[in-house]
Scaffold this active site. Sequence first.
Site, PDB file in Angstrom:
ATOM      1  N   PRO A  78       0.799  -1.232   0.000  1.00 52.04           N
ATOM      2  CA  PRO A  78       0.000   0.000   0.000  1.00 52.04           C
ATOM      3  C   PRO A  78       0.830   1.280   0.000  1.00 52.04           C
ATOM      4  CG  PRO A  78       0.004  -0.969   2.194  1.00 52.04           C
ATOM      5  CD  PRO A  78       0.720  -1.932   1.297  1.00 52.04           C
ATOM      6  N   GLU A 110       1.535   5.260  -1.921  1.00 48.85           N
ATOM      7  CA  GLU A 110       0.734   6.389  -2.410  1.00 48.85           C
ATOM      8  C   GLU A 110       0.905   6.514  -3.927  1.00 48.85           C
ATOM      9  OE1 GLU A 110       0.696  10.049  -0.014  1.00 48.85           O
ATOM     10  OE2 GLU A 110       1.915   8.957   1.449  1.00 48.85           O
ATOM     11  N   PHE A 111       0.289   5.603  -4.632  1.00 44.49           N
ATOM     12  CA  PHE A 111       0.436   5.529  -6.082  1.00 44.49           C
ATOM     13  C   PHE A 111      -0.172   6.732  -6.800  1.00 44.49           C
ATOM     14  CE2 PHE A 111       0.223   0.948  -4.824  1.00 44.49           C
ATOM     15  CZ  PHE A 111       1.501   0.591  -5.212  1.00 44.49           C
TER      16      PHE A 111
END
Length: 259
Positions: free
Chosen positions: A31, A33-34
Site C-alpha cells: 500500500p 501512495e500511487f
Amino acid sequence: MKVAYLVCATPRSGSTLLCEALAETGVAGNPLEFFEALPETGVPRRPLDYLAGLDDEVAFALIEDAPHQDPPPYSDVRGLADYGEHLDAVRRLGTTANRVFGAKVMWAHLVDLGRRLGTSDVPTLVDDLFDRPRFVWVRRRDTVRQAVSLWRAMQTQSWRAENERGSGEPRYSFAAVDHLVRLLSTHDHAWERFFAQAGGSVLTLTYEEVAADLAGTLQRTLDHIGVKPPEEALGALPRMRRQADERSDAWADAYAARI
C-alpha cells in the site's frame, strides 16, 4: 486481484507506519501512495500547494525555499502518454503473490484521480478501478497536533524523525496551522461522506491507536481484509520514532491560546 483494500487517510495520521507494517507481512499488498501526483505536474504536491487559498505572505515565505524532493518512481507519471500505463503498473506493484492489492490514498489524491479520469463520481470510480475494495480509514483525533506536525514537515521536508535533515529551524505560523486544521478537517468530513456513499466495509483506526499498539492495529487490519500472515511476519514490525517534541507542544499551545 482476489482482495483489494485502500488505506484512506490524511497527512500525518499514522498511515505510513501502518502501511509499512502491512507491506512487511508479504501477504497484504504493497500500500503505497500511487496516486499522489498532481494531474498538472505529474509529481506530488509541494509544500506551497498545501497552502492554496491562504492569504499570508509570511507563511508562504517560510516554505518557498523548502528542500526539493524527487518523486518516487511508483507515483511519478511525467512523460506517460497514457495514464492507463500507470494504472496497470499500480495493479502490478500493489499486489502480492497471493493476489491481494493494497494502496494508500489521501482524500486529495482521490479527487485528483477523478479529475484526471474525468469524473466527480468518486465512489463509482473506486469501485470500477479496484473491484469494490475494503477500506481502512486512518485518522487523528487531535487535528491541531496533526496540523502542527504537517506544518513542521512542510518546512523541513523531514517526514519522519529518523530522516530529519537539519535544514534550518522551522517557525510557527498561526495562519498556516489554522489553514491546515481547516484543510484536514474538511478532508476528514469528505472521507465520511465518501464512506456513506460507497457502502463498502470500513475499518476505522486512529493515529493514537496505531502509535500505541501497532501489532494490534495491524492484526485488526489483516482480519478486516481477510488475510492471515505467516507468524514470523508479526514479529519484526517497523519502528518510527516520534517527531513531536517541546517545539510541537509549544506550537499546539500557542494555537490553542488564539482560538
